[in-house]
Design a protein around this motif. Structure first.
Motif, PDB file in Angstrom:
ATOM      1  N   GLY A  44      10.145 -52.978 -18.223  1.00 38.01           N
ATOM      2  CA  GLY A  44       9.229 -53.626 -17.295  1.00 38.01           C
ATOM      3  C   GLY A  44       9.428 -53.204 -15.857  1.00 38.01           C
ATOM      4  O   GLY A  44       8.924 -53.869 -14.939  1.00 38.01           O
ATOM      5  N   LYS A  45      10.148 -52.108 -15.629  1.00 42.70           N
ATOM      6  CA  LYS A  45      10.371 -51.629 -14.264  1.00 42.70           C
ATOM      7  C   LYS A  45       9.331 -50.586 -13.892  1.00 42.70           C
ATOM      8  O   LYS A  45       8.547 -50.127 -14.735  1.00 42.70           O
ATOM      9  N   GLN A  46       9.327 -50.204 -12.623  1.00 39.30           N
ATOM     10  CA  GLN A  46       8.225 -49.399 -12.105  1.00 39.30           C
ATOM     11  C   GLN A  46       8.703 -48.029 -11.628  1.00 39.30           C
ATOM     12  O   GLN A  46       9.592 -47.927 -10.777  1.00 39.30           O
ATOM     13  N   ILE A  47       8.057 -46.979 -12.178  1.00 29.03           N
ATOM     14  CA  ILE A  47       8.290 -45.628 -11.695  1.00 29.03           C
ATOM     15  C   ILE A  47       7.624 -45.506 -10.326  1.00 29.03           C
ATOM     16  O   ILE A  47       6.467 -45.853 -10.159  1.00 29.03           O
ATOM     17  N   GLY A  48       8.348 -45.014  -9.360  1.00 22.14           N
ATOM     18  CA  GLY A  48       7.834 -44.938  -7.990  1.00 22.14           C
ATOM     19  C   GLY A  48       8.358 -46.065  -7.130  1.00 22.14           C
ATOM     20  O   GLY A  48       8.295 -45.990  -5.902  1.00 22.14           O
ATOM     21  N   VAL A  49       8.881 -47.131  -7.773  1.00 25.46           N
ATOM     22  CA  VAL A  49       9.468 -48.270  -7.055  1.00 25.46           C
ATOM     23  C   VAL A  49      10.944 -48.388  -7.408  1.00 25.46           C
ATOM     24  O   VAL A  49      11.809 -48.278  -6.543  1.00 25.46           O
ATOM     25  N   ASP A  50      11.225 -48.577  -8.691  1.00 30.08           N
ATOM     26  CA  ASP A  50      12.618 -48.676  -9.144  1.00 30.08           C
ATOM     27  C   ASP A  50      13.237 -47.305  -9.363  1.00 30.08           C
ATOM     28  O   ASP A  50      14.452 -47.185  -9.503  1.00 30.08           O
ATOM     29  N   LEU A  51      12.419 -46.297  -9.429  1.00 34.62           N
ATOM     30  CA  LEU A  51      12.885 -44.919  -9.589  1.00 34.62           C
ATOM     31  C   LEU A  51      12.021 -44.010  -8.738  1.00 34.62           C
ATOM     32  O   LEU A  51      10.792 -44.083  -8.795  1.00 34.62           O
ATOM     33  N   ILE A  52      12.660 -43.160  -7.955  1.00 38.66           N
ATOM     34  CA  ILE A  52      11.939 -42.197  -7.123  1.00 38.66           C
ATOM     35  C   ILE A  52      12.299 -40.802  -7.609  1.00 38.66           C
ATOM     36  O   ILE A  52      13.461 -40.398  -7.577  1.00 38.66           O
ATOM     37  N   ASP A  53      11.282 -40.070  -8.080  1.00 38.47           N
ATOM     38  CA  ASP A  53      11.530 -38.730  -8.600  1.00 38.47           C
ATOM     39  C   ASP A  53      10.253 -37.907  -8.494  1.00 38.47           C
ATOM     40  O   ASP A  53       9.181 -38.441  -8.192  1.00 38.47           O
ATOM     41  N   ASN A  54      10.379 -36.607  -8.762  1.00 41.06           N
ATOM     42  CA  ASN A  54       9.227 -35.710  -8.688  1.00 41.06           C
ATOM     43  C   ASN A  54       8.428 -35.710  -9.984  1.00 41.06           C
ATOM     44  O   ASN A  54       8.016 -34.655 -10.469  1.00 41.06           O
ATOM     45  N   LYS A  55       8.207 -36.866 -10.555  1.00 42.68           N
ATOM     46  CA  LYS A  55       7.442 -36.967 -11.788  1.00 42.68           C
ATOM     47  C   LYS A  55       6.432 -38.099 -11.669  1.00 42.68           C
ATOM     48  O   LYS A  55       6.711 -39.132 -11.050  1.00 42.68           O
ATOM     49  N   LEU A  56       5.266 -37.895 -12.286  1.00 42.58           N
ATOM     50  CA  LEU A  56       4.247 -38.930 -12.279  1.00 42.58           C
ATOM     51  C   LEU A  56       4.670 -40.102 -13.164  1.00 42.58           C
ATOM     52  O   LEU A  56       5.373 -39.910 -14.165  1.00 42.58           O
TER      53      LEU A  56
END
Length: 501
Positions: A44-56
């Motif tokens: 339930g976590k968010q890519i771009g918020v809880d994880l920052i990386d060069n992936k969509l």
């Protein structure tokens, strides 16, 4: 007469060894990152918020189901990737046999098995390119059927498959202009052409809208523009060396070698009977236009990624294999061996090299084992490249930035991402941090060996500043708990005092 078929199976077996060898190898950093993204989405976590990386964030959506099924069983991801790249050549061979004629099935199948499992283009247990290629091949098979039958169901199926493939990488859409050109050059009426293209568009739109809905539902749509800008920085600020000009030419030359063999060296062989369904509406030239345009568009997709790592070229294997079918002649051991023998032999050689190479993850394995033994299950931990650690444990990420590879995105990137790491360390106060024992040696290594840092003086200067700031903060607030090779496992000073008390 069975000998050519048995020999073809031998070539395929050699090709599959090139990917199968990774099943027994330590998990690669990239595979671990993709699986970690799937784990975050499942939690339930968010890519771009809880994880920052060069992936969509769509990568996290795509990988959530595999993670749900396989968890941290790394061998399972390798087996899954191998299964996909066994099925894809079989499907492409079947479609080539239906559209180009039975004579094309074996050459296309062997070529696809080799190029989609060729070790220099295979990296780790499961790549994004593997997922991308599988769904694109499904789309290509539907596209070939569309050119053969003009059925709207094939058109929408192609669109659906390509739309899902674009969850992995937007460059998966490279096949769409190719099928559009083939349809435009066919002898269909304009009404039929527009209808086919419209149905393909509807097919693409469905998974795209589903993806957007899921991103909105999970709160990952809002940070998406920032992630896209970050990916754009990553691409546009990459280096361009002379070798980058040679790579596409070299890869095209290698992929086209079997085409030259079948089309020129053995051109005097008696051609097999061509497809019986051919008609003025489906001339062979339309299939040829599709195959050539698909290969060219995939090449453009690779070049647009700028850094052009070897695995970026993997999607070109499918259209290259289809092109072999256009020139296939009588099936003989000598022509099969000449066309595919060198690549099959190289697959086995490269696989052997992978097996005897030193374990690049040995240090990481030792660190994970130590932390599993010493840390509590829910302790906060930060280290560079922590994705594998987080997949295998229930530790809490000490920072949203899992990989300082992002420092190479642009000149300001080291300071920006370095500050995020520092802010997270101050606010989250993870109990454990793992650092290189000598930050200056670490900095100098990357300033000389990582091209994206070494080629840009300002970026190199900021890289050094960011790492010195991180190192200074950690050493002021943490104490060394254990030295593992050149890495130091450090524990927060307050936790150490509390333990002694």
């Amino acid at each position: 007469m069975r000998r050519p078929y048995l020999f073809a199976l031998l070539l395929v077996a050699c090709a599959l060894v090139g990917r199968a060898v990774f099943i027994t190898q330590p998990v690669s950093s990239d595979t671990a990152m993709f699986v970690y993204m799937g784990k975050l989405v499942c939690e339930g976590k968010q890519i771009g918020v809880d994880l920052i990386d060069n992936k969509l964030p769509s990568v996290g959506l795509l990988m959530s189901l595999p993670y749900k099924v396989m968890g941290s069983a790394w061998w399972a991801y390798g087996t899954f990737g191998l299964a996909l790249m066994i099925l894809a050549p079989l499907l492409l061979a079947r479609s080539a046999g239906r559209v180009l004629g039975r004579h094309a099935a074996v050459p296309v199948g062997v070529a696809a098995a080799i190029w989609l499992n060729f070790p220099p283009m295979v990296y780790g247990q499961l790549q994004l390119e593997t997922m991308q290629v599988f769904f694109v091949v499904l789309g290509a098979c539907a596209g070939l059927e569309l050119l053969k039958r003009r059925d709207w169901r094939d058109a929408i199926t192609m669109g659906l498959c390509v739309g899902v493939a674009m969850w992995a990488k937007p460059t998966a859409g490279a096949i769409l202009p190719a099928i559009g050109l083939a349809i435009a050059m066919s002898a269909w009426t304009w009404k039929q052409k527009l209808a086919a293209i419209a149905w393909i568009g509807i097919g693409v739109l469905i998974p795209t809208l589903v993806c957007a809905w899921l991103l909105m539902l999970t709160g990952m749509l809002e940070p998406l523009p920032a992630t896209i800008a970050q990916i754009r920085d990553y691409s546009t600020n990459s280096t361009a060396e002379w070798i980058d000009l040679v790579k596409p030419l070299f890869v095209v030359g290698v992929l086209m070698f079997p085409v030259v063999v079948w089309g020129y060296v053995f051109r005097k062989d008696t051609p097999q009977a061509r497809a019986t369904h051919a008609s003025p509406l489906q001339p062979m030239r339309v299939i040829a236009i599709f195959a050539v345009a698909w290969l060219i568009m995939e090449l453009i997709g690779v070049i647009s990624q700028r850094r052009m790592y070897a695995y970026h070229f993997l999607p070109m294997g499918a259209p290259a294999a289809l092109m072999v079918g256009l020139f296939a002649r009588r099936l003989r051991m000598v022509s099969l061996g000449f066309a595919f023998g060198p690549a099959a032999a190289l697959s086995v050689i490269f696989a052997g090299q992978v097996m005897i190479s030193p374990d690049p993850q040995a240090r990481m394995t030792s660190v994970i084992a130590y932390l599993n033994d010493r840390a509590r299950p829910t302790d906060g931990v930060w280290m560079d490249d922590y994705a594998r650690l987080m997949v295998e444990t229930d530790f809490v990420a000490g920072s949203r930035v899992p990989l300082t590879f992002l420092f190479g995105n642009s000149d300001p990137a080291p300071l920006r991402f370095g500050q995020i790491i520092l802010n997270d360390l101050r606010s989250r106060q993870p109990e454990w941090v793992v650092l290189h024992e000598d930050v200056e040696k670490y900095i100098q290594f990357y300033r000389h060996h990582m091209v994206e840092i070494a080629a840009f003086p300002e970026r190199g200067k900021n890289f050094a500043t960011a790492w010195r700031d991180i190192d200074s903060y950690v050493r002021a607030n943490y104490v060394i708990d254990q030295q593992i090779d050149i890495m130091q496992v450090m524990r927060r000073a307050e936790a150490v005092v509390g333990t002694h008390e």
